[in-house]
Design an enzyme around this catalytic site. Sequence first.
Site, PDB file in Angstrom:
ATOM      1  N   HIS A  54       1.849   4.444  -2.833  1.00 31.84           N
ATOM      2  CA  HIS A  54       1.878   5.892  -2.627  1.00 31.84           C
ATOM      3  C   HIS A  54       3.265   6.449  -2.951  1.00 31.84           C
ATOM      4  O   HIS A  54       3.398   7.510  -3.576  1.00 31.84           O
ATOM      5  CB  HIS A  54       1.543   6.224  -1.172  1.00 31.84           C
ATOM      6  CG  HIS A  54       0.093   6.044  -0.827  1.00 31.84           C
ATOM      7  ND1 HIS A  54      -0.931   6.536  -1.596  1.00 31.84           N
ATOM      8  CD2 HIS A  54      -0.509   5.429   0.231  1.00 31.84           C
ATOM      9  CE1 HIS A  54      -2.091   6.246  -1.041  1.00 31.84           C
ATOM     10  NE2 HIS A  54      -1.853   5.569   0.071  1.00 31.84           N
ATOM     11  N   HIS A 103       0.828  -1.206   0.000  1.00 31.57           N
ATOM     12  CA  HIS A 103       0.000   0.000   0.000  1.00 31.57           C
ATOM     13  C   HIS A 103       0.868   1.263   0.000  1.00 31.57           C
ATOM     14  O   HIS A 103       0.721   2.137  -0.862  1.00 31.57           O
ATOM     15  CB  HIS A 103      -0.906  -0.020   1.233  1.00 31.57           C
ATOM     16  CG  HIS A 103      -1.824   1.145   1.328  1.00 31.57           C
ATOM     17  ND1 HIS A 103      -3.103   1.126   0.820  1.00 31.57           N
ATOM     18  CD2 HIS A 103      -1.661   2.386   1.866  1.00 31.57           C
ATOM     19  CE1 HIS A 103      -3.684   2.293   1.036  1.00 31.57           C
ATOM     20  NE2 HIS A 103      -2.834   3.078   1.679  1.00 31.57           N
ATOM     21  N   GLU A 104       1.774   1.344   0.977  1.00 29.68           N
ATOM     22  CA  GLU A 104       2.625   2.531   1.074  1.00 29.68           C
ATOM     23  C   GLU A 104       3.618   2.615  -0.073  1.00 29.68           C
ATOM     24  O   GLU A 104       3.982   3.709  -0.510  1.00 29.68           O
ATOM     25  CB  GLU A 104       3.357   2.551   2.415  1.00 29.68           C
ATOM     26  CG  GLU A 104       2.436   2.664   3.624  1.00 29.68           C
ATOM     27  CD  GLU A 104       1.576   3.924   3.590  1.00 29.68           C
ATOM     28  OE1 GLU A 104       2.026   4.931   3.020  1.00 29.68           O
ATOM     29  OE2 GLU A 104       0.458   3.891   4.137  1.00 29.68           O
TER      30      GLU A 104
END
Length: 303
Positions: free
Chosen positions: A6, A2-3
């Site tokens: 980003h 997820h990170e």
Amino acid sequence: GHELGHFVAALLMGVRVEEFGFGYPPRALVLFEHRGVKYTLNWLPFGGFVRMAGEEQGFNDPGSLAAKPPWKRFVVFAAGPTMNALLAVLLYIGIFSAGIPEASGPILIDQVAPGSPAAEVGLQSGDILTRIGDTPVRSFADVQHATAAHIGEPVEVTVSRGEEEFTTTLVPRRPEETPPDQGAMGITISIEEVEEIVYRRVGPLQTISLGFQRALSLVVAMVEGLTQLVLSVFTPSVPAPEGGVAGPVGIARLAGEVARGGWLPFLDLTGFLSLNFALINFLPLPALDGGHIVGTPHFISPE
């Protein structure tokens, strides 16, 4: 993942990333620094985070997130949950690369449709289907393939009933002759007792297709469950979804139990949780990526 989504999206969109952290603060140490990005190790060993310019201060910095056009901010915020969804798809493709799991055991005839080929030759609910033509049947796939090989032609079918076994002959119906809610023989079947799980290998294209299908079907089920949950809160006549909602402790306990069943069930659960995390993060709620996405076109940089 997820990170990382980003992080990569921020770099591609020209946003200045100040820190990529493993775990959550307080910070334990700076592992290294590369191109102005601090890679840190933090004391709380759960997940990670990306700190970008313009999230806390420096809103007017040309490299800040706040200074970027709405579409670039959208890409940055959407990249996290998108990575979760892609991870789930990859996990399911990996699972199906091991083959399609098929339960094997005695094939029980549950129902016989009136007027069907099976009914005409005396097959009954409770019979154990053991052979179609020359093919012993021990799975749904066995029954499907053996039946398809004899569509429109007489075939011997062997069943056991109690202590007795007998063979009869029937003609599986062609599709145009078959009622829409019935099969070629007119029976519904189940596995009386699962004795073995076998994996049938498929080609790479079908593996990829099955991975996407599995992920899509779960997303649909999650959306339906979430909708039912929301409706149950505001509409007393709508029951809440069965099973309730598990917190982090419950999920960790479930993961431990599933892991004891082998790596394939554990990967399946991991894919499910990753999809669930992606869906939750797309919700238009404050503090979630979806909340930032919904607010992206209306963002006004503080002066």
